[in-house]
Design a protein around this motif. Sequence first.
Motif: not given
Length: 257
Positions: A232-243
């Motif tokens: 449900g997220l782009s790779p960039r959004e996924f990384r930002q979500a965890f950070h």
Amino acid sequence: MDSIQHFLNELEPPFTGEALFDCLSDVVFFIKDACGRYIVVNQTVVDRCGFRSKDDLIGRTASQVFRAPLGESYETQDRVVLQSGRPLTMQLELHIYPARDVGWCLTNKMPLRRKDGDIAGLVGISQDLRLPDSSIDEYKGIATAIRYAENNLASPPSVQDLAEVAGMSRYQLDRRIRRVFGLTAGQWLMKLRIDHAQQSLQETDISISQIALEAGYTDQSAFTRQFRQATGLSPREFRQAFHRRSIAPMRVEESPQ
């Protein structure tokens, strides 16, 4: 059919299966109306979203429960089912939970219709994938193929390649993988690649293009497309979500976004 309808009409309260699904901690169950608002949820939904009670979820949409962009991605999926009338079946998805844990599940959503045929809402379940039992004979029969796939992610083998490594037909391989993992061989291969990618996105600062290559994607746009479909997220959004913890569910004290 008439006798079934008569039986269901006499039940008080109307049967939704909610109490039954409350007993299953590895299954998320929900019913939504035509606007995508939660009407019925089981306790697992409440627990995983970090709310106090079911009442905190009822009447809310996914974007009012999950922060952007995760909530919007769930709503988009709902709209496809509600507008097309076509069910979503055996969708392999990586779910992200409030504590930022991740877990794979198989999601099914089906439209609910009124007597006149119009769509009234949808019903859905997401079941956690079980851990494979490496001691059973089915696993031992495909262990060589599993290791081969794990060791060749950068140039991922096809299902036919794995069947040849295992010394069996594609049908035999697929049947055994289904028994061991609860997935088709193609789904399992995709999961293996996305798992590698999501772990790298969480734990390293490697560029997304490099992560795509390591997971066997020579085309970054294809990687982004498949990653978004799974999470449900782009790779960039996924990384930002965890950070940034931006995937945390909305608390009931907060106003909807």
